[in-house]
Design a protein around this motif. Structure first.
Motif, PDB file in Angstrom:
ATOM      1  N   THR A 165       0.832  -1.197   0.000  1.00  0.00           N
ATOM      2  CA  THR A 165       0.000   0.000   0.000  1.00  0.00           C
ATOM      3  C   THR A 165       0.868   1.249   0.000  1.00  0.00           C
ATOM      4  O   THR A 165       1.938   1.265   0.617  1.00  0.00           O
ATOM      5  CB  THR A 165      -0.956   0.008   1.217  1.00  0.00           C
ATOM      6  OG1 THR A 165      -1.852   1.108   1.094  1.00  0.00           O
ATOM      7  CG2 THR A 165      -0.220   0.120   2.528  1.00  0.00           C
ATOM      8  N   PRO A 166       0.418   2.298  -0.682  1.00  0.00           N
ATOM      9  CA  PRO A 166       1.185   3.552  -0.673  1.00  0.00           C
ATOM     10  C   PRO A 166       0.800   4.418   0.521  1.00  0.00           C
ATOM     11  O   PRO A 166      -0.294   4.302   1.076  1.00  0.00           O
ATOM     12  CB  PRO A 166       0.765   4.218  -1.984  1.00  0.00           C
ATOM     13  CG  PRO A 166      -0.623   3.723  -2.223  1.00  0.00           C
ATOM     14  CD  PRO A 166      -0.668   2.342  -1.652  1.00  0.00           C
ATOM     15  N   LEU A 167       1.714   5.274   0.901  1.00  0.00           N
ATOM     16  CA  LEU A 167       1.408   6.298   1.892  1.00  0.00           C
ATOM     17  C   LEU A 167       2.262   7.515   1.603  1.00  0.00           C
ATOM     18  O   LEU A 167       3.232   7.455   0.871  1.00  0.00           O
ATOM     19  CB  LEU A 167       1.582   5.795   3.328  1.00  0.00           C
ATOM     20  CG  LEU A 167       2.894   5.196   3.788  1.00  0.00           C
ATOM     21  CD1 LEU A 167       3.804   6.249   4.371  1.00  0.00           C
ATOM     22  CD2 LEU A 167       2.611   4.154   4.841  1.00  0.00           C
ATOM     23  N   ARG A 193       0.115  10.874   9.436  1.00  0.00           N
ATOM     24  CA  ARG A 193      -1.238  10.375   9.713  1.00  0.00           C
ATOM     25  C   ARG A 193      -1.449   9.041   9.003  1.00  0.00           C
ATOM     26  O   ARG A 193      -2.015   8.107   9.578  1.00  0.00           O
ATOM     27  CB  ARG A 193      -2.276  11.401   9.254  1.00  0.00           C
ATOM     28  CG  ARG A 193      -3.697  10.994   9.554  1.00  0.00           C
ATOM     29  CD  ARG A 193      -4.665  12.084   9.148  1.00  0.00           C
ATOM     30  NE  ARG A 193      -6.027  11.689   9.438  1.00  0.00           N
ATOM     31  CZ  ARG A 193      -7.091  12.420   9.149  1.00  0.00           C
ATOM     32  NH1 ARG A 193      -6.947  13.596   8.582  1.00  0.00           N
ATOM     33  NH2 ARG A 193      -8.295  11.983   9.433  1.00  0.00           N
ATOM     34  N   ASP A 194      -0.984   8.947   7.757  1.00  0.00           N
ATOM     35  CA  ASP A 194      -1.061   7.683   7.027  1.00  0.00           C
ATOM     36  C   ASP A 194      -0.396   6.570   7.829  1.00  0.00           C
ATOM     37  O   ASP A 194      -0.973   5.492   8.019  1.00  0.00           O
ATOM     38  CB  ASP A 194      -0.336   7.782   5.680  1.00  0.00           C
ATOM     39  CG  ASP A 194      -1.001   8.680   4.664  1.00  0.00           C
ATOM     40  OD1 ASP A 194      -2.149   9.107   4.886  1.00  0.00           O
ATOM     41  OD2 ASP A 194      -0.358   8.946   3.632  1.00  0.00           O
ATOM     42  N   ALA A 195       0.830   6.828   8.259  1.00  0.00           N
ATOM     43  CA  ALA A 195       1.601   5.802   8.969  1.00  0.00           C
ATOM     44  C   ALA A 195       0.901   5.374  10.256  1.00  0.00           C
ATOM     45  O   ALA A 195       0.835   4.181  10.572  1.00  0.00           O
ATOM     46  CB  ALA A 195       3.001   6.325   9.269  1.00  0.00           C
ATOM     47  N   TYR A 212      -7.697   1.080   5.767  1.00  0.00           N
ATOM     48  CA  TYR A 212      -6.778   2.222   5.824  1.00  0.00           C
ATOM     49  C   TYR A 212      -6.841   3.014   4.518  1.00  0.00           C
ATOM     50  O   TYR A 212      -6.962   4.238   4.530  1.00  0.00           O
ATOM     51  CB  TYR A 212      -5.338   1.751   6.094  1.00  0.00           C
ATOM     52  CG  TYR A 212      -4.305   2.653   5.490  1.00  0.00           C
ATOM     53  CD1 TYR A 212      -4.011   3.879   6.075  1.00  0.00           C
ATOM     54  CD2 TYR A 212      -3.644   2.306   4.314  1.00  0.00           C
ATOM     55  CE1 TYR A 212      -3.082   4.736   5.495  1.00  0.00           C
ATOM     56  CE2 TYR A 212      -2.722   3.149   3.732  1.00  0.00           C
ATOM     57  CZ  TYR A 212      -2.442   4.365   4.324  1.00  0.00           C
ATOM     58  OH  TYR A 212      -1.535   5.210   3.750  1.00  0.00           O
ATOM     59  N   GLU A 213      -6.768   2.318   3.385  1.00  0.00           N
ATOM     60  CA  GLU A 213      -6.762   2.998   2.088  1.00  0.00           C
ATOM     61  C   GLU A 213      -8.040   3.790   1.860  1.00  0.00           C
ATOM     62  O   GLU A 213      -8.001   4.904   1.321  1.00  0.00           O
ATOM     63  CB  GLU A 213      -6.562   1.985   0.959  1.00  0.00           C
ATOM     64  CG  GLU A 213      -5.175   1.398   0.931  1.00  0.00           C
ATOM     65  CD  GLU A 213      -4.998   0.279  -0.072  1.00  0.00           C
ATOM     66  OE1 GLU A 213      -3.840  -0.063  -0.354  1.00  0.00           O
ATOM     67  OE2 GLU A 213      -6.020  -0.264  -0.568  1.00  0.00           O
ATOM     68  N   ARG A 214      -9.169   3.247   2.273  1.00  0.00           N
ATOM     69  CA  ARG A 214     -10.448   3.944   2.120  1.00  0.00           C
ATOM     70  C   ARG A 214     -10.422   5.273   2.880  1.00  0.00           C
ATOM     71  O   ARG A 214     -10.784   6.319   2.336  1.00  0.00           O
ATOM     72  CB  ARG A 214     -11.571   3.029   2.639  1.00  0.00           C
ATOM     73  CG  ARG A 214     -12.918   3.295   2.106  1.00  0.00           C
ATOM     74  CD  ARG A 214     -13.957   2.209   2.440  1.00  0.00           C
ATOM     75  NE  ARG A 214     -13.718   1.383   3.615  1.00  0.00           N
ATOM     76  CZ  ARG A 214     -13.157   0.163   3.591  1.00  0.00           C
ATOM     77  NH1 ARG A 214     -12.763  -0.373   2.448  1.00  0.00           N
ATOM     78  NH2 ARG A 214     -12.984  -0.530   4.694  1.00  0.00           N
TER      79      ARG A 214
END
Length: 117
Positions: A21-23, A43-45, A65-67
């Motif tokens: 997944t990207p962040l 925040r992503d992490a 998470y991606e959503r």
């Protein structure tokens, strides 16, 4: 002084989650105008870590998470681009208003926290 092109990502359609997944800038790169790129990546992490450590299927956790990330990440990209356009736009009044706001926010911690927190 130098001239550097500033690019920004565009929202993309959801994809099927996998174990990769990207962040951060890998998914929602943005202009530096609001200074929120690093905060968005952190925040992503945090959200990805919470999703993965909650237990259950890792791919389903990544999908959740991606959503969430697509919603707030691309909203941050839009806000950053809007700020950049205001800053360099041809409307002198808008440019002056934006600069005044930034200077005021720099001097008033509560306003800065509200606007950029």
């Amino acid at each position: 002084m130098s001239l550097l092109p500033i690019r920004t990502s565009i929202p993309i359609e959801p994809w099927e989650p996998t174990t990769i997944t990207p962040l951060g800038d890998a998914i929602h790169s943005m202009t530096p105008m609001r200074g929120i790129g690093a905060n968005t990546a952190l925040r992503d992490a945090r959200l990805l870590c919470q999703a993965l450590t909650a237990g259950g299927d890792p791919v389903a956790a990544i999908g959740g998470y991606e959503r969430r990330m697509r919603e707030y990440g691309f909203a941050a990209v839009r806000d950053s681009l809007q700020a950049a356009e205001q800053f360099v736009g041809e409307n002198a009044v808008a440019r002056l208003g934006f600069k005044t706001f930034l200077r005021t926010a720099q001097r008033v911690p509560s306003l800065r926290a509200k606007a950029f927190g």
